[in-house]
Design a protein around this motif. Structure first.
Motif, PDB file in Angstrom:
ATOM      1  N   LEU A   1      -4.948  15.534  -3.292  1.00 32.28           N
ATOM      2  CA  LEU A   1      -5.378  16.073  -4.503  1.00 32.28           C
ATOM      3  C   LEU A   1      -3.656  15.159  -5.739  1.00 32.28           C
ATOM      4  O   LEU A   1      -3.361  16.033  -6.165  1.00 32.28           O
ATOM      5  CB  LEU A   1      -4.842  17.219  -4.073  1.00 32.28           C
ATOM      6  N   PHE A   2      -4.319  14.125  -5.746  1.00 34.51           N
ATOM      7  CA  PHE A   2      -4.093  13.654  -6.554  1.00 34.51           C
ATOM      8  C   PHE A   2      -4.261  13.678  -7.926  1.00 34.51           C
ATOM      9  O   PHE A   2      -3.253  13.203  -9.112  1.00 34.51           O
ATOM     10  CB  PHE A   2      -3.597  11.790  -6.299  1.00 34.51           C
ATOM     11  N   TYR A   3      -5.295  13.788  -8.001  1.00 31.84           N
ATOM     12  CA  TYR A   3      -5.559  14.304  -9.681  1.00 31.84           C
ATOM     13  C   TYR A   3      -6.822  15.135  -9.283  1.00 31.84           C
ATOM     14  O   TYR A   3      -7.077  15.904  -8.127  1.00 31.84           O
ATOM     15  CB  TYR A   3      -6.575  12.966 -10.502  1.00 31.84           C
ATOM     16  N   ARG A   4      -7.532  15.890 -10.404  1.00 37.55           N
ATOM     17  CA  ARG A   4      -8.144  16.203  -9.817  1.00 37.55           C
ATOM     18  C   ARG A   4     -10.380  16.524 -11.481  1.00 37.55           C
ATOM     19  O   ARG A   4      -9.415  14.763 -11.839  1.00 37.55           O
ATOM     20  CB  ARG A   4      -7.717  18.154 -10.941  1.00 37.55           C
ATOM     21  N   PHE A  31      -4.826   3.323  -9.722  1.00 38.49           N
ATOM     22  CA  PHE A  31      -4.118   3.069  -9.042  1.00 38.49           C
ATOM     23  C   PHE A  31      -3.922   5.073  -8.612  1.00 38.49           C
ATOM     24  O   PHE A  31      -3.455   5.519  -7.032  1.00 38.49           O
ATOM     25  CB  PHE A  31      -3.014   3.513 -10.222  1.00 38.49           C
ATOM     26  N   LEU A  32      -4.462   5.480  -9.211  1.00 38.79           N
ATOM     27  CA  LEU A  32      -4.203   7.274  -8.641  1.00 38.79           C
ATOM     28  C   LEU A  32      -5.438   7.632  -7.923  1.00 38.79           C
ATOM     29  O   LEU A  32      -5.169   8.632  -7.290  1.00 38.79           O
ATOM     30  CB  LEU A  32      -4.427   8.511  -9.500  1.00 38.79           C
ATOM     31  N   HIS A  33      -6.461   6.534  -7.016  1.00 36.44           N
ATOM     32  CA  HIS A  33      -6.776   6.775  -6.230  1.00 36.44           C
ATOM     33  C   HIS A  33      -6.590   5.844  -4.792  1.00 36.44           C
ATOM     34  O   HIS A  33      -6.858   6.173  -4.069  1.00 36.44           O
ATOM     35  CB  HIS A  33      -8.739   6.825  -6.875  1.00 36.44           C
ATOM     36  N   ALA A  34      -7.323   4.869  -5.684  1.00 41.37           N
ATOM     37  CA  ALA A  34      -7.103   3.694  -4.435  1.00 41.37           C
ATOM     38  C   ALA A  34      -5.833   3.600  -3.913  1.00 41.37           C
ATOM     39  O   ALA A  34      -5.758   3.583  -2.271  1.00 41.37           O
ATOM     40  CB  ALA A  34      -7.466   1.882  -5.090  1.00 41.37           C
ATOM     41  N   TRP A  35      -4.443   3.265  -4.236  1.00 40.56           N
ATOM     42  CA  TRP A  35      -3.125   3.503  -4.859  1.00 40.56           C
ATOM     43  C   TRP A  35      -2.793   4.400  -3.583  1.00 40.56           C
ATOM     44  O   TRP A  35      -2.010   4.562  -2.776  1.00 40.56           O
ATOM     45  CB  TRP A  35      -2.403   2.829  -5.408  1.00 40.56           C
ATOM     46  N   MET A  36      -2.623   5.430  -4.497  1.00 42.39           N
ATOM     47  CA  MET A  36      -1.941   6.733  -3.117  1.00 42.39           C
ATOM     48  C   MET A  36      -2.761   7.015  -2.144  1.00 42.39           C
ATOM     49  O   MET A  36      -1.971   7.565  -0.854  1.00 42.39           O
ATOM     50  CB  MET A  36      -2.229   7.697  -4.558  1.00 42.39           C
ATOM     51  N   GLU A  72      -2.853   7.139   4.102  1.00 41.96           N
ATOM     52  CA  GLU A  72      -3.479   6.916   4.991  1.00 41.96           C
ATOM     53  C   GLU A  72      -2.536   6.025   6.210  1.00 41.96           C
ATOM     54  O   GLU A  72      -2.153   7.033   7.022  1.00 41.96           O
ATOM     55  CB  GLU A  72      -4.397   6.379   4.265  1.00 41.96           C
ATOM     56  N   MET A  73      -2.191   5.600   5.323  1.00 41.02           N
ATOM     57  CA  MET A  73      -0.841   4.563   6.345  1.00 41.02           C
ATOM     58  C   MET A  73       0.257   5.405   6.654  1.00 41.02           C
ATOM     59  O   MET A  73       0.482   5.330   8.019  1.00 41.02           O
ATOM     60  CB  MET A  73      -0.253   3.686   5.750  1.00 41.02           C
ATOM     61  N   LEU A  74       0.611   6.728   6.361  1.00 43.75           N
ATOM     62  CA  LEU A  74       1.481   7.595   6.863  1.00 43.75           C
ATOM     63  C   LEU A  74       0.930   8.635   6.692  1.00 43.75           C
ATOM     64  O   LEU A  74       2.304   9.949   6.715  1.00 43.75           O
ATOM     65  CB  LEU A  74       2.520   7.874   5.412  1.00 43.75           C
ATOM     66  N   LEU A 121      -7.313  -0.261   4.589  1.00 49.69           N
ATOM     67  CA  LEU A 121      -7.754  -1.574   4.145  1.00 49.69           C
ATOM     68  C   LEU A 121      -8.676  -1.838   2.761  1.00 49.69           C
ATOM     69  O   LEU A 121      -9.031  -2.332   2.116  1.00 49.69           O
ATOM     70  CB  LEU A 121      -8.679  -2.585   4.731  1.00 49.69           C
ATOM     71  N   LYS A 122      -9.786  -0.602   2.675  1.00 45.38           N
ATOM     72  CA  LYS A 122     -10.578  -0.524   2.064  1.00 45.38           C
ATOM     73  C   LYS A 122     -10.204   0.031   0.513  1.00 45.38           C
ATOM     74  O   LYS A 122     -10.428  -0.330  -0.146  1.00 45.38           O
ATOM     75  CB  LYS A 122     -11.753   0.416   2.631  1.00 45.38           C
ATOM     76  N   ASN A 123      -8.978   0.764   0.954  1.00 41.19           N
ATOM     77  CA  ASN A 123      -8.942   1.121  -0.385  1.00 41.19           C
ATOM     78  C   ASN A 123      -7.716   0.135  -1.044  1.00 41.19           C
ATOM     79  O   ASN A 123      -7.661   0.073  -2.904  1.00 41.19           O
ATOM     80  CB  ASN A 123      -7.672   2.258  -0.635  1.00 41.19           C
ATOM     81  N   PHE A 124      -7.098  -0.576  -0.874  1.00 41.69           N
ATOM     82  CA  PHE A 124      -6.220  -1.948  -0.929  1.00 41.69           C
ATOM     83  C   PHE A 124      -7.089  -2.604  -1.522  1.00 41.69           C
ATOM     84  O   PHE A 124      -7.239  -3.602  -2.474  1.00 41.69           O
ATOM     85  CB  PHE A 124      -5.963  -2.065   0.430  1.00 41.69           C
ATOM     86  N   ALA A 125      -8.009  -2.571  -0.818  1.00 39.86           N
ATOM     87  CA  ALA A 125      -9.860  -3.836  -1.361  1.00 39.86           C
ATOM     88  C   ALA A 125      -9.552  -3.463  -3.043  1.00 39.86           C
ATOM     89  O   ALA A 125      -9.901  -3.807  -3.339  1.00 39.86           O
ATOM     90  CB  ALA A 125     -10.864  -4.152  -0.367  1.00 39.86           C
ATOM     91  N   GLN A 126     -10.136  -2.128  -3.364  1.00 41.28           N
ATOM     92  CA  GLN A 126     -10.510  -1.109  -4.203  1.00 41.28           C
ATOM     93  C   GLN A 126      -9.158  -1.562  -5.302  1.00 41.28           C
ATOM     94  O   GLN A 126      -9.333  -1.642  -6.567  1.00 41.28           O
ATOM     95  CB  GLN A 126     -10.624   0.074  -4.055  1.00 41.28           C
TER      96      GLN A 126
END
Length: 594
Positions: free
Chosen positions: A438-441, A420-425, A430-432, A360-365
């Protein structure tokens, strides 16, 4: 080095009693004198005198130090009884300073030895696949979660390891977390500014909600089309590879049946590439709705190719071994469709349980990032570009527009990255229960453009590396690495431009030129750069690039709203109207309709 330091420490001559200092007989009138340093960073040489505790003092040095009347005893200074304590304190200060210097050297030595022991312990305790350097390169250097094959010269292969995103760990540091707080505060200010402007200018709030309605118009049709795309990706692709796997001959040789199904697969990819683009153009979808269609189209195409590319060798091996069921598992393919990676594996590292508060926190972000971009667009972009073609655009006007667009463009860039690359991913990971986050560096620390390109979006880069670069090198040979790199860059630039063409429903190859021309050139220019100054160059290039993109695409988009078409055929989609149109239609309110 440690033994040498120990010997040096033990060899320091410390006076054991008032009767014996530095090997001299001492009475109340004679005490040997050493140079005094105020701290450990000073050396005896800095005082113009070169002798130490336990050494004889030369007459010349003493003459330079104490004046024209040298002491009567060589190496011994006469000290009055009342000054003995002062000289003794000077001796103690000198010894303390020398000991502190040796202490610093000894601690440095201990740190190096501990680092060596810890690295040796970790390398022996943890599998090598988990110690891969977090670094991806088109040239075949170390990659995040990648390892070399067993054969000499074999290219790297993606390995998934349970790990957090960079910002997840960095936000544990209060100083870094403050940056996030600053962005949240700015978002609140943007929202308050919008509400106050609406109240005082229009007497109500939510005036600009029509921007959302326009951007996501025809959303029900978009959802239905998305369901059709997803169904074809899941069932058509899976059924096709399953039918091929169960009916091909039990041999490693590629026969006519294999080539026929390869042709069908290629045709499917072409249809999947053309139909969504036709849907966007035919129904004239606005940017928001078009973004959903084209973004999901590209994602599904990349997922489809990754699955097929990884399973073909497995199916061939299973059929040769006469396995009773060589078809891939559907549940693994289904899981792969929604996890935040574009590289297929039969198994991925997973966390034990879903933390729904984190989801929920990441979707809110993510939602906050979308609102952030909306406020920036409304307050900075629309006022700047809706009037852009009212008068002739001179070089000065154009340059001013670019620099005015740097701030909103850069805010868009950073917010979209985070959303997109942090919150959405991370929300979907987390859900799955997908553990490799590591979506980015740390692309923000890059001093070379090659490092920036391969660390800014590791999810896409891993796909390009695994299924474009590696396949080209394996096909042409190791000597064609540079060719493979250029082809990979070209494909990436074409896809980026395709996305912009569908979003804005026009062809204006700005991002292609910046990516495939300027970007590739900067890769070679900064190839060996490592100083901090080149990090400044990288950020300057990003800011200026965002200003150019925002200005050119923004002016062209509103030129197509304000100016009549020059032709009534295909060429109107290709020829930029902003270059030759200075007509203004004051009856339209583009703040609420575009």
């Amino acid at each position: 080095m440690a033994d040498d330091l120990r010997r040096r420490i033990l060899n320091i001559n410390r006076p054991e009693s008032d009767e014996a200092l530095n090997g001299h007989a001492v009475d109340s009138e004679h005490v040997p004198l050493s140079p005094v340093t105020e701290n450990a960073s000073h050396s005896p040489d800095s005082f113009g005198i070169k002798f130490s505790v336990g050494s004889k003092v030369s007459d010349d040095n003493l003459h330079a130090r104490v004046g024209p009347n040298p002491p009567s005893h060589s190496g011994v200074l006469s000290v009055k009884p009342g000054n003995y304590d002062m000289v003794r304190d000077l001796q103690i200060q000198t010894l303390t300073a020398k000991a502190e210097t040796l202490k610093a050297e000894y601690l440095e030595c201990v740190d190096k030895e501990l680092d060596t022991l810890i690295n040796k312990f970790v390398s022996e305790a943890v599998p090598k696949s988990e110690l891969a350097v977090h670094h991806v390169a088109y040239t075949g250097t170390a990659s995040p979660g990648m390892r070399r094959g067993d054969k000499s010269g074999e290219l790297l292969r993606k390995e998934f390891v349970a790990r957090n995103s960079y910002l997840t760990d960095l936000f544990e540091i209060p100083h870094i977390n403050t940056i996030q707080s600053i962005f949240i505060a700015v978002l609140i200010i943007f929202a308050a500014n919008t509400i106050i402007s609406d109240i005082f200018d229009h007497g109500t709030i939510g005036v600009d909600y029509k921007v959302w309605l326009h951007a996501f118009a025809q959303l029900p049709s978009v959802v239905m089309f998305w369901l059709a795309m997803q169904a074809s990706t899941l069932f058509v692709v899976y059924w096709g590879i399953t039918f091929w796997a169960k009916n091909r001959q039990k041999s490693e040789q590629i026969d006519l049946f294999d080539k026929f199904w390869l042709l069908i697969y290629t045709g499917y990819l072409l249809i999947f590439l053309v139909v969504p683009a036709w849907f966007i153009m035919h129904f004239e979808l606005p940017p928001g709705s078009a973004g959903i269609v084209v973004g999901e189209q590209v994602r599904m195409l990349m997922k489809t190719h990754a699955f097929v590319r990884e399973k073909i060798p497995d199916v061939i091996k299973l059929t040769v071994a006469q396995h009773p069921d060589p078809a891939p598992d559907f549940h693994r393919y289904l899981y792969f469709q929604y996890i935040p990676t574009l590289v297929y594996r039969d198994n991925y590292p997973r966390i034990k349980a879903v933390r729904w508060n984190l989801v929920l926190k990441n979707f809110a972000q993510f939602l906050g990032g979308v609102l952030y971009c909306n406020y920036v667009y409304i307050r900075f972009c629309i006022p700047a570009f809706r009037n852009f073609n009212r008068e002739h655009v001179s070089v000065g006007v154009f340059l001013k527009a670019i620099f005015d667009a740097i701030l909103p463009g850069s805010l868009h860039f950073m917010v979209i990255f985070y959303a997109f690359l942090h919150a959405w991913m991370n929300a979907f990971g987390e859900m799955l229960r997908f553990a490799d986050r590591l979506f980015y560096r740390d692309w923000w620390n890059s001093t070379t453009f090659s490092n920036y390109y391969r660390t800014w979006n590791i999810v896409v880069h891993d796909w390009l590396y695994s299924y474009v670069y590696v396949d080209i090198v394996n096909l042409l040979g190791q000597s064609y690495r540079t060719t493979a790199m250029l082809v990979t860059f070209l494909l990436s630039a074409v896809v980026h431009e395709y996305l912009m063409c569908c979003l804005l429903r026009m062809f204006y190859p700005v991002i292609f030129v910046l990516f495939a021309v300027f970007g590739v050139w900067m890769v070679f220019v900064t190839k060996t750069k490592s100083s901090h100054a080149w990090n400044v160059v990288m950020w300057l290039s990003i800011f200026l690039g965002q200003g150019v993109l925002m200005t050119l695409y923004g002016s062209e988009y509103y030129a197509r709203l304000n100016c009549p078409p020059t032709t009534d055929n295909f060429w109107d989609k290709v020829i930029p109207r902003s270059w030759m149109c200075y007509v203004w239609h004051p009856t339209l309110n583009y703040t609420t309709e575009a």
